[in-house]
Design a protein around this motif. Structure first.
Motif, PDB file in Angstrom:
ATOM      1  N   GLU A  73      46.654  57.907  35.169  1.00  0.00           N
ATOM      2  CA  GLU A  73      45.130  57.687  35.281  1.00  0.00           C
ATOM      3  C   GLU A  73      44.343  57.929  34.004  1.00  0.00           C
ATOM      4  O   GLU A  73      44.354  58.503  33.363  1.00  0.00           O
ATOM      5  N   PHE A  78      40.503  54.909  37.198  1.00  0.00           N
ATOM      6  CA  PHE A  78      41.278  54.141  36.854  1.00  0.00           C
ATOM      7  C   PHE A  78      43.348  53.802  37.049  1.00  0.00           C
ATOM      8  O   PHE A  78      43.489  54.869  35.747  1.00  0.00           O
ATOM      9  N   ARG A  79      43.451  53.660  37.562  1.00  0.00           N
ATOM     10  CA  ARG A  79      45.203  54.235  38.045  1.00  0.00           C
ATOM     11  C   ARG A  79      46.312  53.312  37.946  1.00  0.00           C
ATOM     12  O   ARG A  79      45.912  51.818  37.645  1.00  0.00           O
ATOM     13  N   PRO A  81      49.298  52.680  38.914  1.00  0.00           N
ATOM     14  CA  PRO A  81      49.478  51.940  40.629  1.00  0.00           C
ATOM     15  C   PRO A  81      49.021  51.470  40.852  1.00  0.00           C
ATOM     16  O   PRO A  81      48.924  49.500  41.161  1.00  0.00           O
ATOM     17  N   GLU A  82      47.356  50.995  40.757  1.00  0.00           N
ATOM     18  CA  GLU A  82      46.453  50.047  41.443  1.00  0.00           C
ATOM     19  C   GLU A  82      46.521  49.126  40.343  1.00  0.00           C
ATOM     20  O   GLU A  82      46.074  47.917  40.814  1.00  0.00           O
ATOM     21  N   LYS A  85      48.762  46.743  41.424  1.00  0.00           N
ATOM     22  CA  LYS A  85      49.387  46.219  42.540  1.00  0.00           C
ATOM     23  C   LYS A  85      48.094  44.496  42.003  1.00  0.00           C
ATOM     24  O   LYS A  85      48.634  43.719  42.998  1.00  0.00           O
ATOM     25  N   LEU A  86      47.521  45.094  41.168  1.00  0.00           N
ATOM     26  CA  LEU A  86      46.139  43.903  40.590  1.00  0.00           C
ATOM     27  C   LEU A  86      47.355  43.022  40.235  1.00  0.00           C
ATOM     28  O   LEU A  86      46.782  41.689  40.177  1.00  0.00           O
TER      29      LEU A  86
END
Length: 360
Positions: A73, A78-79, A81-82, A85-86
């Motif tokens: 993170e 903000f991580r 994994p995210e 995904k984006l």
């Protein structure tokens, strides 16, 4: 000063020699090749954008392998994994938080695998019962499957970490390039000391794929940031002479004795009443910005005497409210001022602030 050169006309997207349309990325590519040894390179608006662009360009709608111990993170919650995904890729975890083995990557690779992502944990370190495979072994395995390796370095550096007094090995950008990694991203600010940006360097075929991605249009840099990055990279090419022009490096490379001499000199020009309220102490600084999490920078600080916790908070708040905000830190119910990040031409401002706050 460098921005005056582009205040009117600039060859941002025109090739002067041919007179035809040029590429804005070309203004940095040669400098990045020279500094890192990579085949090519360019920049976007920050490192998270760089990671998104690399993933989207190389592995859209495919799986990307990442060790569980590297799902970091970054600032502002903000991580990784995210971000993944984006980027339009599917995250596939391998290994465990503290241990990931080469066989974990080998077992997970399949026909849906688009890339392997390695994230350098630049803002924390896991100690104790840990293990991870050598980079060379990961690269050799992944390349044998005709899959690219992407490396998110985070706060990258062009100079050896021992200059900062850091004992643990931190990867240099040029070192990672030598490991045959396909794409590497890192910040243009933080340890590099330029404006906010995200560099991508690596093999020409993958760089080209990134630059042809329509997603880049939303992430590209304007002429001012490109110019500032260009000047910053030129400073690195000049070595020690250039380092002195980068404030971040000047602060990081200041040694304790140098800071002590500057601090004593500053205290001696203070009003006698204020001087009597100060004590010179040894201190420890931190790099911050998600870089060198365990590094302690030997430093010197001015400790301002205070009566109680209320007095300390009031003093700290009044310094922050000065016309040019001054940030100290509170330790053991005292306000500490570390001159590591104060330049010589700012000492007059600091003196005026202390006189106004402590004498009123």
């Amino acid at each position: 000063e460098s921005l005056r050169e582009i205040s009117r006309y600039t060859n941002l997207e025109i090739d002067i020699k041919s007179g035809k349309r040029g590429e804005r990325n070309n203004h940095l590519s040669f400098l990045l090749q020279t500094l890192t040894g990579a085949e090519d390179g360019f920049a976007v608006n920050n490192n998270a954008a760089a990671v998104m662009l690399m993933l989207n360009s190389l592995a859209k709608r495919k799986e990307v392998l990442i060790s569980r111990g590297e799902m970091i993170e970054i600032g502002g919650s903000f991580r990784i994994p995210e971000v993944m995904k984006l980027s339009g890729v599917k995250l596939r975890e391998v290994g465990t938080t503290n241990k990931t083995h080469l066989r974990d990557y080998e077992d997970a690779i399949n026909e849906k695998t688009g890339a392997v992502l390695i994230c350098h944990t630049s803002n924390y370190e896991v100690k104790g019962f840990t293990a991870k495979p050598d980079i060379d072994k990961i690269v050799k395995l992944v390349h044998s499957k005709n899959i690219p390796v992407i490396y998110d370095l985070g706060s990258g550096s062009f100079i050896e970490e021992h200059r900062f007094g850091h004992k643990d090995k931190e990867p240099l950008v040029s070192e990672l390039v030598s490991h045959n990694i396909d794409l590497i991203s890192f910040s243009g600010d933080k340890l590099i000391g330029g404006p906010q940006a995200g560099f991508i360097v690596g093999k020409k075929q993958w760089i080209k794929k990134c630059t042809k991605n329509h997603f880049l249009r939303a992430l590209r840099l304007d002429k001012t940031i490109l110019k500032l990055l260009q000047v910053t990279l030129l400073c690195y090419l000049r070595g020690n002479t250039g380092f002195k022009k980068i404030d971040a490096l000047t602060s990081l490379l200041s040694d304790q004795q140098e800071l002590k001499n500057r601090t004593i000199k500053f205290i001696n020009i203070l009003n006698p009443t204020i001087k009597s309220q100060t004590i010179l102490i040894k201190s420890v600084g931190r790099v911050g910005s998600g870089a060198f999490p365990l590094l302690e920078l030997p430093s010197i600080a001015i400790k301002i005497k205070s009566k109680n916790k209320t007095d300390v908070n009031k003093l700290s708040r009044r310094l922050r409210s000065y016309e040019i905000p001054i940030f100290g830190r509170i330790e053991d119910e005292h306000v500490l001022l570390d001159l590591r990040t104060v330049s010589d031409n700012e000492l007059g401002t600091l003196k005026s602030a202390l006189e106004e706050v402590l004498l009123s």
